[in-house]
Design a protein around this motif. Structure first.
Motif, PDB file in Angstrom:
ATOM      1  N   THR A   1       0.810  -1.223   0.000  1.00  0.00           N
ATOM      2  CA  THR A   1       0.000   0.000   0.000  1.00  0.00           C
ATOM      3  C   THR A   1       0.845   1.277   0.000  1.00  0.00           C
ATOM      4  OG1 THR A   1      -0.121   0.038   2.417  1.00  0.00           O
ATOM      5  CG2 THR A   1      -1.839  -1.192   1.251  1.00  0.00           C
ATOM      6  N   MET A   2       2.125   1.174  -0.333  1.00  0.00           N
ATOM      7  CA  MET A   2       2.991   2.365  -0.238  1.00  0.00           C
ATOM      8  C   MET A   2       2.578   3.476  -1.203  1.00  0.00           C
ATOM      9  SD  MET A   2       4.858  -0.584   0.442  1.00  0.00           S
ATOM     10  CE  MET A   2       6.212  -0.925  -0.675  1.00  0.00           C
ATOM     11  N   SER A   3       1.828   3.136  -2.261  1.00  0.00           N
ATOM     12  CA  SER A   3       1.309   4.171  -3.176  1.00  0.00           C
ATOM     13  C   SER A   3       0.167   4.941  -2.551  1.00  0.00           C
ATOM     14  CB  SER A   3       0.800   3.530  -4.475  1.00  0.00           C
ATOM     15  OG  SER A   3       1.794   2.797  -5.118  1.00  0.00           O
ATOM     16  N   GLY A   4      -0.572   4.319  -1.671  1.00  0.00           N
ATOM     17  CA  GLY A   4      -1.831   4.859  -1.175  1.00  0.00           C
ATOM     18  C   GLY A   4      -1.674   6.083  -0.286  1.00  0.00           C
ATOM     19  N   PHE A   5      -2.701   6.910  -0.255  1.00  0.00           N
ATOM     20  CA  PHE A   5      -2.684   8.098   0.588  1.00  0.00           C
ATOM     21  C   PHE A   5      -2.887   7.726   2.059  1.00  0.00           C
ATOM     22  CE2 PHE A   5      -4.009   9.458  -3.644  1.00  0.00           C
ATOM     23  CZ  PHE A   5      -3.054  10.421  -3.899  1.00  0.00           C
ATOM     24  N   ASN A   6      -3.653   6.671   2.293  1.00  0.00           N
ATOM     25  CA  ASN A   6      -3.858   6.170   3.650  1.00  0.00           C
ATOM     26  C   ASN A   6      -3.614   4.659   3.630  1.00  0.00           C
ATOM     27  OD1 ASN A   6      -5.387   4.855   5.883  1.00  0.00           O
ATOM     28  ND2 ASN A   6      -5.898   6.968   6.412  1.00  0.00           N
ATOM     29  N   PRO A   7      -2.557   4.190   4.290  1.00  0.00           N
ATOM     30  CA  PRO A   7      -2.222   2.772   4.200  1.00  0.00           C
ATOM     31  C   PRO A   7      -3.307   1.835   4.713  1.00  0.00           C
ATOM     32  CG  PRO A   7      -0.863   3.881   5.848  1.00  0.00           C
ATOM     33  CD  PRO A   7      -1.580   4.942   5.084  1.00  0.00           C
ATOM     34  N   ASP A   8      -3.992   2.254   5.775  1.00  0.00           N
ATOM     35  CA  ASP A   8      -5.035   1.381   6.335  1.00  0.00           C
ATOM     36  C   ASP A   8      -6.216   1.252   5.375  1.00  0.00           C
ATOM     37  OD1 ASP A   8      -3.585   0.914   8.669  1.00  0.00           O
ATOM     38  OD2 ASP A   8      -4.361   2.739   9.611  1.00  0.00           O
ATOM     39  N   THR A   9      -6.625   2.373   4.781  1.00  0.00           N
ATOM     40  CA  THR A   9      -7.737   2.343   3.833  1.00  0.00           C
ATOM     41  C   THR A   9      -7.362   1.538   2.586  1.00  0.00           C
ATOM     42  OG1 THR A   9      -8.529   4.504   4.595  1.00  0.00           O
ATOM     43  CG2 THR A   9      -9.306   3.750   2.454  1.00  0.00           C
ATOM     44  N   SER A  10      -6.175   1.799   2.061  1.00  0.00           N
ATOM     45  CA  SER A  10      -5.721   1.067   0.873  1.00  0.00           C
ATOM     46  C   SER A  10      -5.617  -0.421   1.154  1.00  0.00           C
ATOM     47  CB  SER A  10      -4.363   1.606   0.409  1.00  0.00           C
ATOM     48  OG  SER A  10      -4.463   2.934  -0.027  1.00  0.00           O
ATOM     49  N   GLY A  11      -5.102  -0.762   2.327  1.00  0.00           N
ATOM     50  CA  GLY A  11      -4.982  -2.167   2.689  1.00  0.00           C
ATOM     51  C   GLY A  11      -6.332  -2.839   2.837  1.00  0.00           C
ATOM     52  N   TYR A  12      -7.272  -2.132   3.458  1.00  0.00           N
ATOM     53  CA  TYR A  12      -8.611  -2.688   3.666  1.00  0.00           C
ATOM     54  C   TYR A  12      -9.282  -3.022   2.333  1.00  0.00           C
ATOM     55  CZ  TYR A  12     -13.601  -2.877   4.654  1.00  0.00           C
ATOM     56  OH  TYR A  12     -14.918  -3.262   4.695  1.00  0.00           O
ATOM     57  N   TYR A  13      -9.300  -2.037   1.431  1.00  0.00           N
ATOM     58  CA  TYR A  13      -9.975  -2.270   0.156  1.00  0.00           C
ATOM     59  C   TYR A  13      -9.177  -3.202  -0.758  1.00  0.00           C
ATOM     60  CZ  TYR A  13     -13.464   1.214   1.336  1.00  0.00           C
ATOM     61  OH  TYR A  13     -14.505   1.882   1.957  1.00  0.00           O
ATOM     62  N   GLY A  14      -7.857  -3.139  -0.655  1.00  0.00           N
ATOM     63  CA  GLY A  14      -7.042  -4.058  -1.443  1.00  0.00           C
ATOM     64  C   GLY A  14      -7.292  -5.514  -1.073  1.00  0.00           C
ATOM     65  N   GLU A  15      -7.446  -5.747   0.234  1.00  0.00           N
ATOM     66  CA  GLU A  15      -7.723  -7.115   0.695  1.00  0.00           C
ATOM     67  C   GLU A  15      -9.174  -7.505   0.444  1.00  0.00           C
ATOM     68  OE1 GLU A  15      -6.541  -8.027   4.696  1.00  0.00           O
ATOM     69  OE2 GLU A  15      -4.781  -6.717   4.570  1.00  0.00           O
ATOM     70  N   ARG A  16     -10.095  -6.569   0.665  1.00  0.00           N
ATOM     71  CA  ARG A  16     -11.522  -6.904   0.639  1.00  0.00           C
ATOM     72  C   ARG A  16     -11.971  -7.496  -0.687  1.00  0.00           C
ATOM     73  NH1 ARG A  16     -16.536  -2.692   1.417  1.00  0.00           N
ATOM     74  NH2 ARG A  16     -16.095  -2.322  -0.793  1.00  0.00           N
ATOM     75  N   GLN A  17     -11.465  -6.958  -1.808  1.00  0.00           N
ATOM     76  CA  GLN A  17     -11.894  -7.461  -3.108  1.00  0.00           C
ATOM     77  C   GLN A  17     -11.590  -8.955  -3.266  1.00  0.00           C
ATOM     78  OE1 GLN A  17      -9.667  -5.371  -6.170  1.00  0.00           O
ATOM     79  NE2 GLN A  17      -7.806  -5.462  -4.944  1.00  0.00           N
ATOM     80  N   PHE A  18     -10.512  -9.422  -2.625  1.00  0.00           N
ATOM     81  CA  PHE A  18     -10.173 -10.840  -2.700  1.00  0.00           C
ATOM     82  C   PHE A  18     -10.902 -11.645  -1.622  1.00  0.00           C
ATOM     83  CE2 PHE A  18      -6.514  -8.721  -4.684  1.00  0.00           C
ATOM     84  CZ  PHE A  18      -6.518  -9.365  -5.905  1.00  0.00           C
ATOM     85  N   ARG A  19     -11.069 -11.067  -0.454  1.00  0.00           N
ATOM     86  CA  ARG A  19     -11.804 -11.767   0.607  1.00  0.00           C
ATOM     87  C   ARG A  19     -13.250 -12.036   0.184  1.00  0.00           C
ATOM     88  NH1 ARG A  19      -8.749 -12.192   5.075  1.00  0.00           N
ATOM     89  NH2 ARG A  19      -7.087 -10.649   5.400  1.00  0.00           N
ATOM     90  N   GLU A  20     -13.839 -11.087  -0.560  1.00  0.00           N
ATOM     91  CA  GLU A  20     -15.203 -11.295  -1.052  1.00  0.00           C
ATOM     92  C   GLU A  20     -15.277 -12.432  -2.062  1.00  0.00           C
ATOM     93  OE1 GLU A  20     -16.301  -7.457  -2.494  1.00  0.00           O
ATOM     94  OE2 GLU A  20     -16.985  -6.747  -0.527  1.00  0.00           O
ATOM     95  N   LYS A  21     -14.126 -12.818  -2.599  1.00  0.00           N
ATOM     96  CA  LYS A  21     -14.043 -13.963  -3.511  1.00  0.00           C
ATOM     97  C   LYS A  21     -13.627 -15.245  -2.789  1.00  0.00           C
ATOM     98  CE  LYS A  21     -14.958 -12.278  -7.653  1.00  0.00           C
ATOM     99  NZ  LYS A  21     -15.953 -12.902  -8.575  1.00  0.00           N
ATOM    100  N   GLY A  22     -13.567 -15.183  -1.470  1.00  0.00           N
ATOM    101  CA  GLY A  22     -13.248 -16.380  -0.694  1.00  0.00           C
ATOM    102  C   GLY A  22     -11.775 -16.569  -0.393  1.00  0.00           C
ATOM    103  N   VAL A  23     -10.942 -15.594  -0.718  1.00  0.00           N
ATOM    104  CA  VAL A  23      -9.507 -15.687  -0.438  1.00  0.00           C
ATOM    105  C   VAL A  23      -9.258 -15.169   0.978  1.00  0.00           C
ATOM    106  CG1 VAL A  23      -7.198 -14.890  -1.069  1.00  0.00           C
ATOM    107  CG2 VAL A  23      -8.882 -15.409  -2.856  1.00  0.00           C
ATOM    108  N   GLU A  24      -8.739 -16.012   1.849  1.00  0.00           N
ATOM    109  CA  GLU A  24      -8.471 -15.628   3.231  1.00  0.00           C
ATOM    110  C   GLU A  24      -6.986 -15.427   3.501  1.00  0.00           C
ATOM    111  OE1 GLU A  24     -10.632 -14.747   5.436  1.00  0.00           O
ATOM    112  OE2 GLU A  24     -12.354 -15.209   4.170  1.00  0.00           O
ATOM    113  N   ASN A  25      -6.130 -16.103   2.734  1.00  0.00           N
ATOM    114  CA  ASN A  25      -4.684 -15.997   2.950  1.00  0.00           C
ATOM    115  C   ASN A  25      -4.139 -14.735   2.286  1.00  0.00           C
ATOM    116  OD1 ASN A  25      -4.714 -18.386   4.324  1.00  0.00           O
ATOM    117  ND2 ASN A  25      -3.989 -19.628   2.617  1.00  0.00           N
ATOM    118  N   ILE A  26      -4.396 -13.586   2.919  1.00  0.00           N
ATOM    119  CA  ILE A  26      -3.982 -12.316   2.340  1.00  0.00           C
ATOM    120  C   ILE A  26      -3.743 -11.322   3.468  1.00  0.00           C
ATOM    121  CG2 ILE A  26      -6.402 -11.574   2.027  1.00  0.00           C
ATOM    122  CD1 ILE A  26      -5.439 -10.091  -0.517  1.00  0.00           C
TER     123      ILE A  26
END
Length: 288
Positions: A68-93
């Protein structure tokens, strides 16, 4: 004497064959990974499903890292970056933001090197490369993962950093930021060094939506030995070896300066024989 010469020739030819074999082996190693270069916007199901399929993230054993080093807010970028895969059933992220939030430890380096997917979020490509410049081992770990079979995916700013010549988005002659260029001028486009995972091309993103033709035309006139690849939003190219496949919803535009040169008059750029190809989802093209 003749026999001695024959033996020497045999040794030399055997050595050359071995060298060629080593070169082929190196080329194979370098091509083991893949790149998914996303033009920004949303990631449609067809793209996320392709990522999961290519990386085997649905097997429960492989894992993904979000940077998330590109992101303006690391926590927000990390949350949405992970969420798109978690919604597809990916937990190892999990996500990392080196320098701002996480230190780059040996265990973090190992996590990168052994990940099946490294996903780089949008934001500012210059900010990402500043973090990499501060800790060069980050780039080494990403490249190692790519060379040994991982997929490196990046969206928007995460796409721009893939090439060696990276468009920063700034203009030298017009300091106030605009999303497109209104001029075709020499020495106006500001570039920096990216990760260099893909060479011989310059990547631009949000391409159709933000009318960035002038920016990429400038790029192929300033760097006539490079292809300019403009990627629309919700669209990506999947790069394996020298081949790129369009994945997603829209188009990819590829510019080539076939003349190999550009003219300049009063600071304005001109060129002949610039080729434009427009590719649709499912189509492939050579990046060389």
């Amino acid at each position: 004497m003749k026999n001695l010469l024959l033996i020497l020739l045999l040794i030399i030819s055997t050595g050359l064959i071995a060298c060629d074999s080593n070169k082929d082996e190196k080329a194979t190693v370098e091509a083991e990974g893949s790149l998914l270069i996303i033009g920004g916007g949303s990631r449609p199901d067809v793209m996320l499903d392709r990522i999961i399929e290519e990386t085997g993230l649905d097997d429960g054993e492989n894992y993904a890292i979000v940077l998330t080093m590109s992101g303006f807010n690391p926590d927000t970028s990390g949350y949405y970056g992970e969420r798109q895969f978690r919604e597809k059933g990916v937990e190892n992220i999990r996500s990392y933001d080196f320098e701002r939030r996480d230190s780059f430890s040996e265990s973090a380096a190992d996590s990168l090197k052994n990940a099946a997917l490294i996903y780089i979020t949008g934001g500012s490509q210059s900010r990402f490369m500043e973090a990499v410049d501060a800790v060069p081992e980050i780039a080494g770990a990403i490249e190692n993962a790519y060379r040994t079979g991982a997929m490196i995916a990046g969206t928007s700013a995460g796409a721009a950093i893939m090439s060696k010549i990276m468009i920063t988005g700034d203009q030298a002659n017009y300091p106030e930021y605009t999303s497109t260029f209104y001029h075709l001028e020499k020495d106006n486009m500001v570039t920096a060094e990216g990760l260099g995972l893909i060479e011989g091309v310059i990547v631009d993103q949000h391409f159709v939506e933000r009318a960035r033709n002038n920016r990429l035309l400038t790029a192929v006139m300033e760097y006539p030995d490079h292809k300019g690849i403009g990627i629309s939003e919700s669209t990506a190219i999947l790069v394996k070896g020298n081949s790129a496949e369009v994945v997603g919803n829209s188009q990819v535009l590829v510019y080539q300066n076939r003349s190999g040169e550009a003219g300049v008059q009063n600071g304005k750029l001109g060129a002949r024989n610039i080729q434009l190809d427009i590719y649709l989802p499912g189509e492939t093209f050579s990046i060389q």
